[in-house]
Structures are given as structure tokens and as C-alpha cells.
Design a protein around this motif. Structure first.
Motif, PDB file in Angstrom:
ATOM      1  N   ILE A  41       0.857  -1.182   0.000  1.00  0.00           N
ATOM      2  CA  ILE A  41       0.000   0.000   0.000  1.00  0.00           C
ATOM      3  C   ILE A  41       0.894   1.233   0.000  1.00  0.00           C
ATOM      4  O   ILE A  41       1.780   1.374   0.841  1.00  0.00           O
ATOM      5  N   ALA A  42       0.657   2.119  -0.951  1.00  0.00           N
ATOM      6  CA  ALA A  42       1.512   3.302  -1.101  1.00  0.00           C
ATOM      7  C   ALA A  42       1.425   4.196   0.125  1.00  0.00           C
ATOM      8  O   ALA A  42       0.378   4.340   0.745  1.00  0.00           O
ATOM      9  N   SER A  43       2.547   4.796   0.497  1.00  0.00           N
ATOM     10  CA  SER A  43       2.607   5.708   1.628  1.00  0.00           C
ATOM     11  C   SER A  43       2.382   7.135   1.163  1.00  0.00           C
ATOM     12  O   SER A  43       2.718   7.501   0.037  1.00  0.00           O
ATOM     13  N   PRO A 107       1.667   6.932   7.255  1.00  0.00           N
ATOM     14  CA  PRO A 107       0.642   7.762   6.597  1.00  0.00           C
ATOM     15  C   PRO A 107       0.187   7.114   5.299  1.00  0.00           C
ATOM     16  O   PRO A 107       0.996   6.835   4.418  1.00  0.00           O
ATOM     17  N   ILE A 108      -1.106   6.862   5.189  1.00  0.00           N
ATOM     18  CA  ILE A 108      -1.675   6.144   4.062  1.00  0.00           C
ATOM     19  C   ILE A 108      -2.816   6.955   3.460  1.00  0.00           C
ATOM     20  O   ILE A 108      -3.694   7.430   4.182  1.00  0.00           O
ATOM     21  N   ALA A 109      -2.808   7.122   2.148  1.00  0.00           N
ATOM     22  CA  ALA A 109      -3.905   7.797   1.454  1.00  0.00           C
ATOM     23  C   ALA A 109      -5.083   6.843   1.330  1.00  0.00           C
ATOM     24  O   ALA A 109      -4.909   5.660   1.016  1.00  0.00           O
ATOM     25  N   VAL A 110      -6.284   7.341   1.579  1.00  0.00           N
ATOM     26  CA  VAL A 110      -7.457   6.478   1.548  1.00  0.00           C
ATOM     27  C   VAL A 110      -7.654   5.859   0.173  1.00  0.00           C
ATOM     28  O   VAL A 110      -8.065   4.700   0.051  1.00  0.00           O
ATOM     29  N   LEU A 114      -8.047   1.854  -0.637  1.00  0.00           N
ATOM     30  CA  LEU A 114      -9.210   1.331  -1.353  1.00  0.00           C
ATOM     31  C   LEU A 114      -8.799   0.499  -2.571  1.00  0.00           C
ATOM     32  O   LEU A 114      -9.526  -0.414  -2.976  1.00  0.00           O
ATOM     33  N   VAL A 115      -7.638   0.806  -3.146  1.00  0.00           N
ATOM     34  CA  VAL A 115      -7.118  -0.042  -4.223  1.00  0.00           C
ATOM     35  C   VAL A 115      -6.879  -1.448  -3.702  1.00  0.00           C
ATOM     36  O   VAL A 115      -7.167  -2.450  -4.376  1.00  0.00           O
ATOM     37  N   ARG A 150     -17.033   4.581   3.215  1.00  0.00           N
ATOM     38  CA  ARG A 150     -17.866   5.017   2.087  1.00  0.00           C
ATOM     39  C   ARG A 150     -17.350   4.430   0.788  1.00  0.00           C
ATOM     40  O   ARG A 150     -18.124   3.939  -0.045  1.00  0.00           O
ATOM     41  N   GLY A 151     -16.014   4.460   0.615  1.00  0.00           N
ATOM     42  CA  GLY A 151     -15.436   3.900  -0.598  1.00  0.00           C
ATOM     43  C   GLY A 151     -15.677   2.411  -0.713  1.00  0.00           C
ATOM     44  O   GLY A 151     -15.955   1.893  -1.802  1.00  0.00           O
ATOM     45  N   ALA A 152     -15.588   1.710   0.415  1.00  0.00           N
ATOM     46  CA  ALA A 152     -15.836   0.268   0.411  1.00  0.00           C
ATOM     47  C   ALA A 152     -17.293  -0.029   0.078  1.00  0.00           C
ATOM     48  O   ALA A 152     -17.593  -0.932  -0.715  1.00  0.00           O
ATOM     49  N   LYS A 153     -18.218   0.707   0.673  1.00  0.00           N
ATOM     50  CA  LYS A 153     -19.633   0.472   0.412  1.00  0.00           C
ATOM     51  C   LYS A 153     -19.978   0.748  -1.051  1.00  0.00           C
ATOM     52  O   LYS A 153     -20.838   0.069  -1.630  1.00  0.00           O
TER      53      LYS A 153
END
Length: 300
Positions: A41-43, A107-110, A114-115, A150-153
Motif C-alpha cells: 500500500i503506497a505511503s 501515513p496512508i492515502a485512503v 481502497l485499491v 464510504r469507498g468500500a460500500k
């Protein structure tokens, strides 16, 4: 909703993440959980300070400890479990004190997280699994949590949070609308025992549990059984009475204490007060499970 104190930095998270055993409800066989950290997962750490603070406030960036793919532990089916950093409690039996500070997470971007969620859509569909957000305490980062859920739903993913409920007042109605199941850790039924166990007050957790039940949200209760700390008959009775009053509780998981996190405390220079506390006997575990079953609850 009952107001709660703001989160305080530098305090200990309640539950474990990598390399520990936890009962699996379906067959009661312990399985080792192994975390991938934040691998794959990108930082978001290359942001400058001003942009980072703005992104955190907006919920576009969060502080993450690790993730793992696990079956039959953190909700139904195979779950992508994401562990966020930071927690308002000081649980004496914490498995992973290295998750205690938000600043120690990655630190992780949402969008990047979600990817990772999207990658496992076929597995979720095949196993009726989904995303579980744990910690630490996920409600320490409500803006980030809200965007993630929200992104997951929007992808049709079943969503779960694993929470102590202490920061339940931080959960907006919109955030709760995006949650399908809550794993609620009720650590004691006696206020004094709860404060001794966690360093915090019990009432916010009770208030949050009623809020969830009133809105018809499914709940799985988790109760960590620690000899000499949470095993008192009256204490368990208080938890069981409260849980039985919640109409949406689908199951209760009694989790036997172990001290496999002791080495982490020592490496961090922290005093582990439960070093000499034994695991509960099978008889004690069955007694406590029986107290919940007496109220018609489904217990594991």
C-alpha cells in the motif's frame, strides 16, 4: 450522545495485530494471525507538513499500523483487516503497545487503501467476507474511517469496525450508515474494574452500544477474560445483563487472556503489570461463557 474526552497521544491500544493466537468461532481452534504491515500500500509520507495536516483533517490520509487477510476472526467470511494507529485506552493486557501513538503509524492515502480493498473483491464475494477496520481504535480517525467505509460500500463490500466504543460519540450517523457490523469490546461491567483495566470510563461504551442497538445495527460482543482482573462473577454478570438488553447482539465471544505481548512492552521500556497472570483455565472460561448463555445469548 454522551460527550467524551478528546483522544490523548501516547496511550495504549486495546487489541492485538500480528503474531498472536485468537479463538476462531467456527471450530474454536486457535490460529496464528500474521500481518503484512503496510506492504503493498503506497505511503503518503512524501507530502509536506502543511498538505499532510490538511489531508489528515479532511480524512484523505490516515495513520495505519498494518493490514492482514484473515478468515473467521474479524467478522464473517475472509476479511481484509486494516489496523489503524492510535487508541484512547490503556488496556493492561494490550497485545501491541507499538500501536499506541498515531504518529508511529504509516501515513496512508485512503485512495491507495481502497485499491487494496478492490483487489480482494472476488475473495469477498466467494466467502461473503469484506473489510474490517480495527486498531488501535478506528474511531480515533473518524474522518479517514468515514472515507474508507464510504469507498468500500460504493464497491458493495461488507464493512465492520472493531471498537471499544469509548469514542462512539465521534461516529456520525453518516459513518454508522456505512457499517454493516460492529465488533464491540466490552472490557468490564463494573466501572471501577473498567477504569483499572483501561484507564478510562465505562459509560461511553454502554451509551454507544445502546445507540447501535436502537438503530438496529448488528453487534458481536467481545469480552477478554483475565484471571484476577475481569473474571469476577458479579463483573461478568453486569456485562451479561447489559448485553442481553441489546436487541441486536448476534453473538458473544469470550476471549481467554494470554500474555504473548509481554515482550513488546519490555522492548518499549513499559511495565507489563500482568506478567505473572496465568491464562484462564478451561473451567473458568466455561463458567463465564455459561453466564452469557444463561441469558439466551449465542456464545463462543
Amino acid at each position: 450522545m454522551t460527550a467524551v474526552e478528546p483522544p490523548t497521544a501516547g496511550i495504549v491500544a486495546p487489541d492485538g495485530i500480528n503474531g498472536f493466537y485468537e479463538p476462531v468461532p467456527e471450530d474454536n481452534v486457535p490460529r496464528l494471525r500474521r500481518s503484512a504491515g503496510t506492504a503493498g500500500i503506497a505511503s503518503a509520507e512524501l507530502m509536506d507538513r502543511h498538505d499532510h495536516i490538511a489531508a489528515v483533517r479532511a480524512g484523505r490520509v490516515g495513520s495505519m499500523h498494518s493490514w492482514e487477510l484473515v478468515t473467521a476472526v474479524d467478522g464473517p467470511g475472509t476479511r481484509l483487516t486494516v489496523f489503524l494507529a492510535g487508541c484512547p485506552l490503556r488496556c493492561l493486557y494490550c497485545h501491541n503497545p507499538d500501536t499506541l501513538k498515531m504518529k508511529d503509524g504509516e501515513p496512508i492515502a485512503v485512495e491507495d487503501l481502497l485499491v487494496r480493498v478492490k483487489r480482494y473483491l472476488p475473495i469477498f464475494k466467494a466467502t461473503r467476507g469484506g473489510l474490517t477496520v480495527s486498531g488501535g481504535e478506528p474511531l480515533m480517525q473518524p474522518a479517514f474511517l468515514g472515507r474508507l467505509l464510504r469507498g468500500a460500500k460504493e464497491m458493495g463490500v461488507h464493512t465492520t469496525i472493531d471498537t471499544s466504543g469509548f469514542l462512539g460519540a465521534y461516529a456520525s450517523e453518516a459513518l454508522l450508515d456505512d457499517i454493516d457490523l460492529v465488533l464491540l469490546d466490552i472490557k468490564s461491567g463494573d466501572p471501577e474494574t473498567y477504569r483499572r483495566t483501561t484507564g478510562r470510563d465505562l459509560q461511553p461504551t454502554l451509551d454507544f452500544s445502546r445507540r447501535l442497538a436502537d438503530r438496529g445495527m448488528p453487534i458481536w460482543i467481545r469480552y477478554v477474560l483475565v484471571p484476577g482482573l475481569t473474571d469476577d462473577v458479579d463483573n461478568v454478570e453486569a456485562v451479561a445483563d447489559h448485553v442481553a438488553s441489546l436487541s441486536t447482539v448476534a453473538r458473544v465471544e469470550v476471549l481467554p487472556f494470554h500474555n504473548m505481548g509481554r515482550d513488546k512492552w519490555e522492548r518499549l521500556g513499559m511495565t507489563y503489570e500482568l506478567a505473572d497472570t496465568p491464562a484462564p483455565t478451561a473451567e473458568l472460561v466455561e463458567r463465564v461463557r455459561g453466564q452469557f448463555r444463561q441469558r439466551g445469548l449465542t456464545v463462543y
